[in-house]
Design a protein around this motif. Sequence first.
Motif, PDB file in Angstrom:
ATOM      1  N   ASP A 175     -14.168  10.493 -15.321  1.00 35.36           N
ATOM      2  CA  ASP A 175     -14.161   9.129 -15.835  1.00 35.36           C
ATOM      3  C   ASP A 175     -13.725   9.048 -17.286  1.00 35.36           C
ATOM      4  N   PRO A 201      -5.648   7.126  -3.524  1.00 32.59           N
ATOM      5  CA  PRO A 201      -5.713   6.161  -4.635  1.00 32.59           C
ATOM      6  C   PRO A 201      -4.912   6.607  -5.853  1.00 32.59           C
ATOM      7  N   ASP A 202      -4.652   7.886  -5.949  1.00 36.49           N
ATOM      8  CA  ASP A 202      -3.937   8.369  -7.135  1.00 36.49           C
ATOM      9  C   ASP A 202      -2.427   8.233  -7.012  1.00 36.49           C
ATOM     10  N   THR A 243       1.920  11.754  -7.686  1.00 37.19           N
ATOM     11  CA  THR A 243       0.645  11.681  -8.395  1.00 37.19           C
ATOM     12  C   THR A 243       0.846  12.186  -9.809  1.00 37.19           C
ATOM     13  N   ASP A 270       0.854  -1.189   0.000  1.00 30.54           N
ATOM     14  CA  ASP A 270       0.000   0.000   0.000  1.00 30.54           C
ATOM     15  C   ASP A 270       0.889   1.238   0.000  1.00 30.54           C
ATOM     16  N   ASN A 323      -2.663   1.228  -4.654  1.00 31.37           N
ATOM     17  CA  ASN A 323      -3.844   1.411  -3.813  1.00 31.37           C
ATOM     18  C   ASN A 323      -5.128   1.080  -4.557  1.00 31.37           C
ATOM     19  N   GLN A 324      -5.060   1.184  -5.885  1.00 33.02           N
ATOM     20  CA  GLN A 324      -6.256   0.884  -6.668  1.00 33.02           C
ATOM     21  C   GLN A 324      -6.324  -0.570  -7.100  1.00 33.02           C
ATOM     22  N   GLN A 349      -5.683   6.289 -19.542  1.00 34.66           N
ATOM     23  CA  GLN A 349      -5.243   4.895 -19.427  1.00 34.66           C
ATOM     24  C   GLN A 349      -4.809   4.354 -20.780  1.00 34.66           C
ATOM     25  N   ARG A 401     -10.101   9.780 -17.688  1.00 36.92           N
ATOM     26  CA  ARG A 401      -9.271   8.708 -17.156  1.00 36.92           C
ATOM     27  C   ARG A 401      -9.125   7.580 -18.182  1.00 36.92           C
ATOM     28  N   THR A 455       1.094   7.018  -7.270  1.00 31.59           N
ATOM     29  CA  THR A 455       1.611   6.106  -8.299  1.00 31.59           C
ATOM     30  C   THR A 455       3.059   5.768  -8.003  1.00 31.59           C
ATOM     31  N   GLN A 511      -0.613   1.897  -9.667  1.00 34.01           N
ATOM     32  CA  GLN A 511      -1.207   2.584  -8.522  1.00 34.01           C
ATOM     33  C   GLN A 511      -1.692   1.493  -7.595  1.00 34.01           C
TER      34      GLN A 511
END
Lengths: 577, 277
Positions: free
Chosen positions: A177, A135-136, A151, A58, A294-295, A184, A180, A138, A292
């Motif tokens: 969204d 969460p962001d 980030t 984490d 955390n995600q 990605q 993103r 990296t 990332q």
Amino acid sequence: MYKKTNTDSVREEVRQYFKEGDYGIAIFAACLGISLALVGAVMLLILVKGFAHFMPNDLHSYEVRLSGSETTLKIAGEVAARERITHQVLIESGYTPAVKKDLYERILLKNGNRELGRDYRWILVDDILAKEQDPDLTLIERYSYGNFYGTPQSIKPINPATEELSISYEEGEGGEDADRGEWQAKLKSVLRYNKKIRKEMAKLQSKKIDKINYRLEKIRLETNRLKIRKEATAEKLQELEAKRTELYAMAQEAEEQLVLLDDQLNQHELHMLTADGTAVAINFSQIVRLYQSNQLGFGGRSKVYLARLAEFVSGKPRESNTEGGVFPAILGTVMMVLLMTIFVMPLGVITAFYLYIYAKQSFITRAIRIAVNNLAGVPSIVYGMFGLGFFVYTIGGSLDQLFYPEALPTPTFGSGGILWASLTLALLTLPVVIVSTEEGLTRIPRHLPEGSMALGATRFETLWRISLPIVSPSIMTGMILAIARATGEVAPLMLVGVVKLAPSLPLDGNFPFLHLDRKFMHLGFHIYDVGFQSPNVEAARPLIYATAALLLLVVLMLNSIAIIIRNRLRESYKNLS
Amino acid sequence: MNKKTISGRETGKSNSINNIEKPENNTLITAEGLYLYYDNNEEAALKNISMKIEKQKVTAFIGPSGCGKSSLLRCFNRMNELSSTCRLEGKIHIQDQDIYDPEVNIAELRRNVGMVFQKPNPFPKSIYENVAYGLRIQGEKDKDKINQIVKSSLKAAALWGEVKDRLNSTAINLSGGQQQRLVIARAIAVQPQVILLDEPASALDPISTLKIEELIHELKKQYTIVIVTHNMQQAARVSDYAAFLYLGKLVEFGKTNDIFTKPRKKMTEDYITGRYG
């Protein structure tokens, strides 16, 4: 009448207990338990620590109070270690804690970003004002400067002349969204493209450039040889020169291709923001992988885990061995052990046969036998010294004088190499092979060789057809012990050919494929080097465990093969009276 | 007689000795004034032994433990020489060939004089390979010939019926009696003239012993057999001639019938009737 005596007193019962020796069984069991627990603990520690390292942790961002001031620092990273220390120790390390306590807990935070400062930091838990699992956040693994934590901001083309637009990670609050998704896609496509280019570059390097360099070196040596032997006619030299020119042209062409490919790597930058708000641009050519964590769910983390593990096992080391893989060390270890086995087995077995069957049993043979047994107890570094003095300097030096004068003053066999290392270890393990083979020979029932001789077989025929097959499981036992000892030996190797970073593997695509004169890497030495000679001890520590685990697995694998063969052989002779 | 029949691998034909013309008299092995020393300082294990062993007869050596019967037997194929300090005086001739001549090829001699030991000693190989061992040592490559000899040897040793379906399984799993007959088949396979049996039935049960004895009766039609035995009844049952040894000396040698019914020496009589030994 034979009933157990009815014990009417406790004393009698205790007496009976000791008489029957049951306490002995308890002691035996306890000893076995302790031994097993110790071995198990070692294995468990190494395997768990070694293989857990590749699992993504984490990531957290912290707000930390700085020592003795009111200013705070924002920092992000992953926890590498945790410990409790006393007030005294803390004071002595020059740190004044805000609150006085007996015991403090502190964490070692791996915060990366080496180009900006320290990449590991001890932080008192009491000093942490805020902690967030963003969460962001990296993690970027890079080819140099280690990990980067931050980030993402945007992906931008490096060349401003291109029409391509930069893609931002977060564009306002609303359209997150959709953006993103685009982000990605772009990220993936750039990374995939770079991976492809890298593969092409590696192929170019190994298939073309390395080969050309190898041939150029050969031509250089050939020229020197001609000159030394005074056979250098103008014609021959010209011929070589022509070849050289041709190779140079090829090399130049390949070099240009490489530069072109390299340019393609340098097309995009990733703009990142560290936890304390510094903007950093990272060239995509620097990125090994990024995620990332955390995600990531379990599946996503496992994927990263496997990728990192695969890199460790099959890759080359980077950053003075603190990152990347240990493939050259695995290959070096396995090859050195195999060569050692090839050298030691025939020698040891023949010696044992001579000692037991042919040599007259006298004072001298007994003395030799005792000497052989004692050789097994000589410290291995002594063998290393012998290997250096005898194999490397004497034999290797003479070989260079005789056969490779053109390369001098650069030594060919006159410096440590895999041949000398495996010969030194063969010498080291020779007693083990001799002793176990001889032990096997003493266990052959006398009437078997007699039966063979009575049929008109000579002593050699009997040895070859009867004794050797029967004794083969013992020979294999010797081999197992030899392999186990040789794989774990490091000290003598340091004198006769192991290096921390070998420029080329002892086995490659250039004729004659097996290069016995080359220096090599070794897992055992790698542990020592990474653990104690590394410029970045904190970064290297997890790799020690991983490398040790790998070394264990290599020993286990080599031994299992030998044990399987031995059990097959044993099966054939198990009912031998 | 041509010396090379025993001594020479150079003749190329290892079995030539069987084919040569047989001499007039029936004596095959002659021992003259044998002395055997295991160690230079030790007393002789065999003292002044002279005897003649007849062709295609069974000769038994009897006597108490340690009397030298096995040592004498081992002189006939020079197995004593496996211990390096062993020394022999006197002469042994097999068909007029001095087997202690320095020019004799020991391997060739041992092929001609087969031996079966007290303890069954099959090699840890298949039944087939055990019997074929001697042939392979001789360099025989012809598979058909080996097959045929293996079959005939196993038949001659009365084992063929029991093992014909499992020739390729290991010989170690056979019973003791089967192992001993296998070892006899192995000895026969190289077609020797003489077979030395060193207490061949002492490690076997009564039924296996009986089978071995029947086998000896069959074998003597073709081979000269010398047997060492502890068992008086066995000696009486199987042998034509018997030699009684005591403390390394040959006490009495003659027809088995004579030895057992009217021994000339008191010592022999005492031993045979079980008064000592």
